[in-house]
Design an enzyme around this catalytic site. Structure first.
Site, PDB file in Angstrom:
ATOM      1  N   THR A 127       1.548   4.477   1.510  1.00 55.17           N
ATOM      2  CA  THR A 127       2.369   5.019   2.596  1.00 55.17           C
ATOM      3  C   THR A 127       3.293   3.958   3.183  1.00 55.17           C
ATOM      4  O   THR A 127       4.448   4.235   3.513  1.00 55.17           O
ATOM      5  CB  THR A 127       1.469   5.606   3.700  1.00 55.17           C
ATOM      6  OG1 THR A 127       0.654   6.640   3.142  1.00 55.17           O
ATOM      7  CG2 THR A 127       2.298   6.181   4.835  1.00 55.17           C
ATOM      8  N   CYS A 128       2.789   2.745   3.306  1.00 50.58           N
ATOM      9  CA  CYS A 128       3.587   1.655   3.872  1.00 50.58           C
ATOM     10  C   CYS A 128       4.823   1.370   3.025  1.00 50.58           C
ATOM     11  O   CYS A 128       5.905   1.103   3.552  1.00 50.58           O
ATOM     12  CB  CYS A 128       2.735   0.392   3.990  1.00 50.58           C
ATOM     13  SG  CYS A 128       1.205   0.626   4.917  1.00 50.58           S
ATOM     14  N   SER A 129       4.657   1.434   1.703  1.00 46.67           N
ATOM     15  CA  SER A 129       5.750   1.100   0.790  1.00 46.67           C
ATOM     16  C   SER A 129       6.677   2.268   0.502  1.00 46.67           C
ATOM     17  O   SER A 129       7.868   2.077   0.279  1.00 46.67           O
ATOM     18  CB  SER A 129       5.177   0.582  -0.542  1.00 46.67           C
ATOM     19  OG  SER A 129       4.478  -0.623  -0.362  1.00 46.67           O
ATOM     20  N   THR A 175       0.848  -1.191   0.000  1.00 47.16           N
ATOM     21  CA  THR A 175       0.000   0.000   0.000  1.00 47.16           C
ATOM     22  C   THR A 175       0.887   1.247   0.000  1.00 47.16           C
ATOM     23  O   THR A 175       2.058   1.184   0.396  1.00 47.16           O
ATOM     24  CB  THR A 175      -0.949   0.002   1.208  1.00 47.16           C
ATOM     25  OG1 THR A 175      -0.193  -0.161   2.405  1.00 47.16           O
ATOM     26  CG2 THR A 175      -1.963  -1.130   1.091  1.00 47.16           C
TER      27      THR A 175
END
Length: 258
Positions: free
Chosen positions: A53-55, A51
């Protein structure tokens, strides 16, 4: 916004859970005793692998700052997400996150026991983890940074820099280093070895011959490689890099004529 009130668990022990994961294509089981017993561990949890922001930010920054955390007594950095083991293994490979242990909480057992399992059905995610981070010492939660409970996917306090400031106030993260290179360049190889010997991580940017001269001129006002940048500042070629390393106490004395 989560459909229940989320609370900090500082002072409590981590839940007793077993994780099934895949590492290098093989199945492995890890218990919370094995992960946290007698160790200093940073945990950050996020809604999902791959996803945005996570990545783009959350995982990469923890991976980048891992050597600094290690200098300040951290044994392991753990990323928890309610994803299956195959997805988490592939995400770690895609992100080149070799400094972070990616734990798939596929059934949500750990996340639910932490009281952080939230409904994200509006995004077609089902049950996922709220975003948070925590510092765990010998299974006991010392500090927890819980994202504010508001609409969307807030990312304000569970980041790596906030955790570093708590763990070691005033500690300066290493400045990012990048090196422009070309294939088969012996001076580039020497420059990379100097950085490796100094224990400095860097991003290598190989320039294809079709754009090399224009790129070097536009980016570094130079005509040869390597060209090293630190924190947005041009250091220069091999000789300049050697001098810079010597000034900061990492010089080897080895000649690296450009």
């Amino acid at each position: 916004m989560p459909d229940q009130t989320l609370t900090s668990h500082e002072g409590q022990t981590v839940p007793d859970v077993s994780f099934r994961l895949r590492r290098n294509g093989e199945w492995q089981t890890l218990t919370t005793d094995e992960l946290f017993g007698g160790k200093n561990v940073i945990v950050f949890s996020l809604p999902g692998a791959f996803t945005p922001t996570c990545s783009s930010t959350h995982l990469p920054r923890y991976n980048e700052l891992a050597p600094v955390f290690k200098q300040h007594g951290i044994d392991t950095i753990v990323c928890v997400s309610v994803n299956d083991p195959f997805v988490m293994e592939e995400w770690g490979r895609d992100q080149e996150a070799e400094n972070v242990l990616l734990l798939p909480d596929g059934n949500g057992a750990f996340t639910e026991a932490m009281g952080m399992l939230v409904d994200k059905s509006d995004l077609n995610f089902g049950k996922r983890s709220w975003r948070y981070s925590m510092l765990v010492r010998d299974k006991k939660i010392e500090k927890m940074f819980l994202e504010p409970q508001k609409e969307g996917d807030p990312f304000e306090v569970s980041d790596a820099d906030t955790m570093l400031e708590y763990l070691a106030p005033g500690a300066k993260p290493p400045e990012p280093i990048a090196i422009l290179t070309r294939q088969g360049c012996s001076f580039c190889a020497k420059a990379k070895k100097m950085l490796d010997d100094a224990g400095l991580s860097y991003a290598e940017v190989p320039l294809p011959h079709t754009i090399r001269s224009k790129a070097l001129g536009a980016i570094a006002s130079a005509g040869t490689v390597p060209q090293v940048f630190v924190g947005g500042k041009l250091i220069g070629g091999s000789e300049q890099l050697e001098a810079w390393l010597r000034e900061r106490g990492n010089g080897s004395g080895a000649s690296a004529r450009q």
